[in-house]
Design a protein around this motif. Structure first.
Motif, PDB file in Angstrom:
ATOM      1  N   ILE B  93      21.437  12.903  17.414  1.00 17.67           N
ATOM      2  CA  ILE B  93      20.464  13.049  16.346  1.00 17.67           C
ATOM      3  C   ILE B  93      19.188  12.282  16.710  1.00 17.67           C
ATOM      4  O   ILE B  93      18.088  12.665  16.331  1.00 17.67           O
ATOM      5  CB  ILE B  93      21.099  12.548  15.024  1.00 17.67           C
ATOM      6  N   ASN B  94      19.322  11.218  17.496  1.00 19.79           N
ATOM      7  CA  ASN B  94      18.142  10.443  17.887  1.00 19.79           C
ATOM      8  C   ASN B  94      17.174  11.264  18.716  1.00 19.79           C
ATOM      9  O   ASN B  94      15.967  11.202  18.516  1.00 19.79           O
ATOM     10  CB  ASN B  94      18.569   9.202  18.675  1.00 19.79           C
ATOM     11  N   MET B  96      16.911  14.407  18.711  1.00 16.66           N
ATOM     12  CA  MET B  96      16.333  15.433  17.855  1.00 16.66           C
ATOM     13  C   MET B  96      15.148  14.856  17.069  1.00 16.66           C
ATOM     14  O   MET B  96      14.091  15.485  16.969  1.00 16.66           O
ATOM     15  CB  MET B  96      17.405  15.930  16.897  1.00 16.66           C
ATOM     16  N   ILE B  97      15.312  13.654  16.557  1.00 18.27           N
ATOM     17  CA  ILE B  97      14.215  13.021  15.831  1.00 18.27           C
ATOM     18  C   ILE B  97      13.051  12.736  16.778  1.00 18.27           C
ATOM     19  O   ILE B  97      11.887  12.937  16.431  1.00 18.27           O
ATOM     20  CB  ILE B  97      14.708  11.728  15.141  1.00 18.27           C
ATOM     21  N   ALA B  98      13.383  12.329  18.013  1.00 20.82           N
ATOM     22  CA  ALA B  98      12.321  12.098  18.994  1.00 20.82           C
ATOM     23  C   ALA B  98      11.533  13.382  19.238  1.00 20.82           C
ATOM     24  O   ALA B  98      10.309  13.354  19.366  1.00 20.82           O
ATOM     25  CB  ALA B  98      12.922  11.588  20.301  1.00 20.82           C
ATOM     26  N   ILE B 100      10.944  15.642  17.145  1.00 19.45           N
ATOM     27  CA  ILE B 100      10.025  15.806  16.011  1.00 19.45           C
ATOM     28  C   ILE B 100       8.789  14.931  16.224  1.00 19.45           C
ATOM     29  O   ILE B 100       7.658  15.356  15.990  1.00 19.45           O
ATOM     30  CB  ILE B 100      10.736  15.444  14.684  1.00 19.45           C
ATOM     31  N   GLY B 101       9.010  13.717  16.728  1.00 17.48           N
ATOM     32  CA  GLY B 101       7.882  12.833  17.032  1.00 17.48           C
ATOM     33  C   GLY B 101       6.942  13.453  18.059  1.00 17.48           C
ATOM     34  O   GLY B 101       5.721  13.448  17.892  1.00 17.48           O
TER      35      GLY B 101
ATOM     36  N   HIS C 111      23.829  19.746  14.069  1.00 18.52           N
ATOM     37  CA  HIS C 111      22.517  20.360  14.225  1.00 18.52           C
ATOM     38  C   HIS C 111      22.344  21.602  13.367  1.00 18.52           C
ATOM     39  O   HIS C 111      21.246  21.891  12.922  1.00 18.52           O
ATOM     40  CB  HIS C 111      22.287  20.735  15.680  1.00 18.52           C
ATOM     41  N   LEU C 247      10.977  11.348   6.992  1.00 16.63           N
ATOM     42  CA  LEU C 247      11.886  10.913   8.046  1.00 16.63           C
ATOM     43  C   LEU C 247      11.305   9.698   8.776  1.00 16.63           C
ATOM     44  O   LEU C 247      12.016   8.738   9.095  1.00 16.63           O
ATOM     45  CB  LEU C 247      12.104  12.076   9.020  1.00 16.63           C
ATOM     46  N   GLY C 287       3.522   9.949  15.734  1.00 10.78           N
ATOM     47  CA  GLY C 287       4.469  10.730  16.540  1.00 10.78           C
ATOM     48  C   GLY C 287       5.147   9.839  17.579  1.00 10.78           C
ATOM     49  O   GLY C 287       6.368   9.697  17.597  1.00 10.78           O
ATOM     50  N   LEU C 290       7.502   7.309  16.141  1.00 12.00           N
ATOM     51  CA  LEU C 290       8.824   7.859  15.824  1.00 12.00           C
ATOM     52  C   LEU C 290       9.714   7.862  17.066  1.00 12.00           C
ATOM     53  O   LEU C 290      10.889   7.480  17.026  1.00 12.00           O
ATOM     54  CB  LEU C 290       8.642   9.289  15.278  1.00 12.00           C
ATOM     55  N   VAL C 291       9.121   8.285  18.187  1.00 12.48           N
ATOM     56  CA  VAL C 291       9.889   8.299  19.444  1.00 12.48           C
ATOM     57  C   VAL C 291      10.315   6.885  19.826  1.00 12.48           C
ATOM     58  O   VAL C 291      11.481   6.638  20.168  1.00 12.48           O
ATOM     59  CB  VAL C 291       9.052   8.932  20.579  1.00 12.48           C
ATOM     60  N   VAL C 294      13.261   5.512  17.648  1.00 10.15           N
ATOM     61  CA  VAL C 294      14.634   5.933  17.975  1.00 10.15           C
ATOM     62  C   VAL C 294      15.061   5.367  19.313  1.00 10.15           C
ATOM     63  O   VAL C 294      16.242   5.205  19.580  1.00 10.15           O
ATOM     64  CB  VAL C 294      14.841   7.466  17.955  1.00 10.15           C
TER      65      VAL C 294
END
Ligand SMILES: Nc1ncnc2c1ncn2[C@@H]1O[C@H](COP(=O)(O)OP(=O)(O)OP(=O)(O)O)[C@@H](O)[C@H]1O
Ligand SMILES: [Mg+2]
Lengths: 256, 287, 343
Positions: B93-94, B96-98, B100-101, C111, C247, C287, C290-291, C294
């Motif tokens: 999931i990480n 996947m979020i990346a 999005i970033g 997913h 998010l 953006g 966010l990367v 995580v």
């Protein structure tokens, strides 16, 4: 207590469990053995309701439970452990265990929000249960340790405690002694005997033959999804088919 | 009737674009279990690169496309190396979020650099062809044929080369393939390169038909996801087939349904199919 | 479970400060910003329930926010209903739609659920945008009356501030009660392993639906408050970009922590204010953030703080993350980064 009739599960073309007739008797320790990929875990998945059988039937104390979902089977008194313990590694042992008694509680969303009297009673019941089963498996001192920080053997014990917290009649143990050393294995065997003495019915999957031969009242041998033998440990260790298919060697060298 | 056939051709054009984008997403998903939400934005970048190569640097159409594909291959590889490889062992999931970033970053950057205007790329092939009584613009024929050529090329690569067949094996079957002993990093790098290149090619082919703007990738991306969910995530034939089916369905329904609601149709279809079959149309049974 | 911030006086002190702010300043710029932070915190805390605690990443929540906003707006502006009735109806509608969507989508794993929820969000925002006869589409919905309870009009920024603060406190209180209860533990056990939870007699589907409905209700409530405050709506309130922003707030603050939604929303929104001149381009910065989050701070600020604290008490071993992955390879995949140790 539990009976299966022609129980079958296929995944695509691959038949993992093939027309198995089997019975677990009240108060006994029944073992399932067989080589890797024989379908042992799949058999557990079927009787615990995690998988739907392709065909065949399952009866629990005479009642047909074939297509019941897993959580209802659990409420009816079948608890299980998994080959990998699936415990929540980042939470403490206690936090893992509290949820074990949840199925015997009724409080929903709103009683939790207002912390109703019944809710408080049920929560303390869950805590007491958790402490009680932890003591039963001999791991009281682990209560506040994160699961990630305790040993493999301790995790196996906690997983068993979690199963016991559901107040089961029948406990299914999937390779409880995998990945632990000889001393720890005999400690675990003691625990399983203690569970039997406490009146529980037990069905166990295990590769460690010595442990099984000492513990089990009856053994079923699976090979490629098919039941190839069933009987007492003595009978199994003499059985030609089993020796050929699985034990591979002289019976007594394996049995002791 | 003629209108109907006209819509079929349009559907094939749309389907070609969807298939090429969906192929990239499905390959990346198959190899890395990553639903790459940034993929549509790579598609958008591909369109811009082609656009500027032609309008600012005077390249002609095909060299501009080649340049765009090359540029996106490099960008794709950089993304894999800098963002997704480091996250490979983190919970899925990480990454996947990346993605999005990455998506948010690419779109904002495009907006900042090129503004939000819609740009038109004139097709060098603006003639029309008369085919069985239908008039079709040459550009549409080019899109359809190039997409087929690219898919055949991809297929040959996947079947005939060692790395290609490893990619295919890994995409189709999650475990197992690592045992073959091929460097997994190389495989994921190649996959990102191919997927990004395909997106650039698709965008460049479509650019003369559609407009070029920063959010052009968002809808294509969502629809490509609809396609691969329907086709089974990781399935290559599923992506191709699903792409054409969605393209045709949209184009044909567009004549009958109010075009305002056309975009809704794709998502409604997805909701409906997942309601009936929670694992997608072509996916194997899970339990 | 420990609560964080742990010290007993922190929460009352925070509350006192929040109550006192309008008395200290009548600068509506700051009050307005705090109101926006409160509103989005409520929505993000909803997302946290389903994504953080129950482990199902939902990207539909901007859609539910928009649904709550438009329901209240339409009922007040077009049906002349009172504020409270509209608020209740808005919350009820998002809850009901949430239950239906949940029943369909929560059967999907990992997913598939995330993608489905994304599509659901897009559907809701497209419906709002295209159903012009009802919602006025891109023209926007104007003329929502000033919220009134009894004869009291929430016409000043200060009165709106207290109204929304009340709902924020209520939402956070309910969330705390849930998270620290058997119900919340049930959610967490599902995030940890659905198979284990099921084997322990937990009706996983039912619990997931409960978590989902709770989360959509919070999103709908936030949307309704938003509509009552701004009294003007455009279809972009439901846009998918808002789901991504939520998010972002959640991850920065700390997913599956109680205070993460507030901390993350406040911090990121304040930063966005500083970058006001960037407007459309702020994602050039957020953006990559966010990367990076995580990659290097997967538990967010509150998660990292809680871990630090536990480490100082040496309860949590250094190697926890690695060990966790070895032990439970199969389940880490589905789980979001985060842990409820600080819940
Ligand atoms: N969910 C599933 N989907 C597809 N095939 C499965 C699934 N679960 C098990 N199988 C297949 O069924 C067969 C039996 O597997 P099972 O896990 O029951 O064996 P086992 O006897 O428990 O082996 P081990 O001793 O290694 O634990 C194997 O071929 C396995 O690949
Ligand atoms: Mg097994």
């Amino acid at each position: 207590m539990l009976k299966t009739e022609k129980l079958t599960k296929s995944f695509g073309g691959n038949i993992a469990v093939n027309a198995v007739d089997f019975q677990i008797n009240q108060g006994e320790i029944t073992a399932i053995i067989g080589p890797n990929g024989a379908g042992k875990t799949t058999f557990f998945n079927l009787i615990s309701g995690l998988h739907r059988p392709t065909s065949g039937k399952i009866f629990l104390e005479g009642e047909d439970v074939t297509n019941k979902p897993s959580y209802e089977i659990a409420k009816m008194g079948i608890a299980r452990t998994f080959q990998t313990t699936k415990l929540f590694a980042e939470a403490t042992v206690m936090d893992n265990l509290i949820i074990g008694h949840r199925l015997r509680t009724k409080s929903g969303f709103w009683s939790a929000v207002i912390r109703s009297k019944r809710y408080r009673k049920e929560e303390s019941e869950c805590r007491e249960k958790a402490l009680q089963v932890l003591e039963f498996v001999g791991a009281s001192e682990l209560a506040n340790r994160p699961v990630a920080s305790i040993s493999q053997e301790e995790q196996k014990r906690v997983a068993i405690a979690l199963a016991l917290a559901t107040d089961p009649k029948l406990v299914l143990l999937d390779e409880p002694a995998a990945g632990i050393n000889a001393d720890e294995t005999s400690g675990l065997a003691e625990l399983i005997k203690k569970m039997k003495q406490a009146g529980l019915t037990i069905c166990i999957i295990e590769h460690k033959m010595q442990m099984i031969m000492n513990l089990a009242d009856r053994i079923m041998v699976l090979n490629q999804g098919t039941k190839i033998a069933e009987g007492t440990p003595a009978e199994i260790s003499r059985n030609e088919t089993v020796i050929e298919a699985y034990l591979g060697g002289t019976p007594h060298a394996q049995a002791h | 009737m003629e209108l109907f056939f006209q819509q079929i051709v349009n559907g094939l054009v749309l389907g070609s674009i969807y298939s090429l984008v969906a192929l990239g997403i499905t390959l990346i998903y198959g190899i890395m279990q990553l639903p790459n939400f940034a993929h549509g934005h790579l598609y958008m970048l591909g369109a811009y690169v082609t656009f500027f190569m032609i309008t600012h640097y005077g390249l002609s159409y095909w060299p501009a496309i080649l340049f765009s594909v090359a540029a996106l291959v490099v960008i794709g590889m950089l993304l894999e190396r800098l963002v997704f490889r480091p996250l490979h062992h983190a919970p899925h999931i990480n990454s996947m979020i990346a993605s999005i970033g990455v998506m948010l970053f690419i779109e904002a950057t495009a907006r900042k650099m090129w503004g939000s205007d819609y740009r038109r790329l004139d097709s060098p092939y603006d003639g029309v062809i008369d085919l069985f009584g239908l008039t079709i613009t040459e550009q549409r024929i080019i899109v359809i044929l190039s997409a087929i050529a690219l898919m055949i090329g991809l297929n040959l690569f996947l079947k005939r080369t060692v790395i290609g067949s490893t990619i295919e094996a890994m995409a189709q079957n999650r475990e197992g393939a690592f045992l073959v002993g091929i460097n997994a990093n190389k495989v994921s790098l190649m996959t990102f390169a191919i997927a990004s290149g395909l997106a650039a090619a698709a965008a460049s082919l479509a650019a003369p038909i559609n407009l070029v703007y920063p959010s052009m990738g968002a809808m294509v991306n969502l629809k490509a996801f609809v396609i691969i969910v329907l086709g089974g995530m990781g399935s290559i034939p599923g992506a191709v087939l699903g792409g054409y089916i969605l393209g045709l369905a949209e184009s044909i329904s567009g004549t009958y349904i109010n075009s305002e609601y056309k975009d809704l149709a794709a998502f409604a279809l997805l909701v409906f199919i997942l309601t009936v079959r929670p694992t997608g149309l072509f996916a194997k049974e899970a339990r | 479970m420990r609560s964080f911030p742990a010290s007993k006086w922190v929460v009352p002190a925070l509350l006192l400060v929040a109550l006192a702010i309008p008395l200290l300043t009548d600068n509506s710029y700051y009050l307005n910003m705090l109101i926006m932070i409160f509103i989005w915190t409520i929505a993000v805390s909803g997302m946290n329930m389903i994504a953080g605690y129950a482990g199902q990443l939902s990207l539909a929540h901007a859609g539910f926010f928009g649904m709550g906003a438009y329901t209240l707006g339409l009922l007040m502006a077009k049906a002349q209903m009172s504020f409270l009735v509209s608020l209740v109806m808005a919350v009820a509608l998002t809850g009901i739609v949430g239950a239906v969507v949940g029943m369909i989508s929560l059967r999907l794993k990992g997913h598939y659920f995330a993608i489905f929820s994304l599509c659901m969000g897009v559907i809701i925002s497209l419906v709002i945008e295209k159903w012009e006869s009802l919602t006025e589409g891109v023209r926007g919905l104007l003329g929502i009356p000033i919220p009134k309870i009894g004869s009291f009009e929430f016409s000043t920024v200060t009165s709106q501030y207290y109204l929304i603060l009340f709902f924020l406190v209520l939402a956070m209180f309910v969330n705390r009660q849930i998270v620290q209860s058997l119900v919340g533990r049930t959610f967490i056990s599902i995030r940890n392993s659905e198979e284990l939870a099921e084997a322990l007699g937990i009706n996983v589907m039912q619990s997931k639906i409960l978590a989902f409905v709770h989360s959509t209700v919070l999103a709908g409530l936030a949307g309704a408050l938003y509509a009552g405050y701004l009294r003007f709506l455009g279809p972009e309130v439901a846009s998918i970009e808002h789901a991504f922003e939520m998010l972002l707030y959640l991850l920065v603050g700390g997913i599956s922590t109680l205070w993460g939604p507030l901390v993350g929303t406040a911090l990121v929104m304040a930063m966005m204010q500083l970058l006001q001149s960037w407007q459309d381009y702020r994602m050039i910065i957020f953006g990559p953030i966010l990367v990076l989050i995580v990659m290097f701070l997967p538990h967010g600020i509150m998660g990292a703080l809680a871990r630090l604290k536990m480490k100082r008490q040496s309860v949590l071993p250094e190697t926890i993350d690695n060990e966790n992955r070895v032990i439970e390879k199969g389940t880490t995949d589905r789980r979001l980064a985060g842990g409820e140790i600080d819940a």
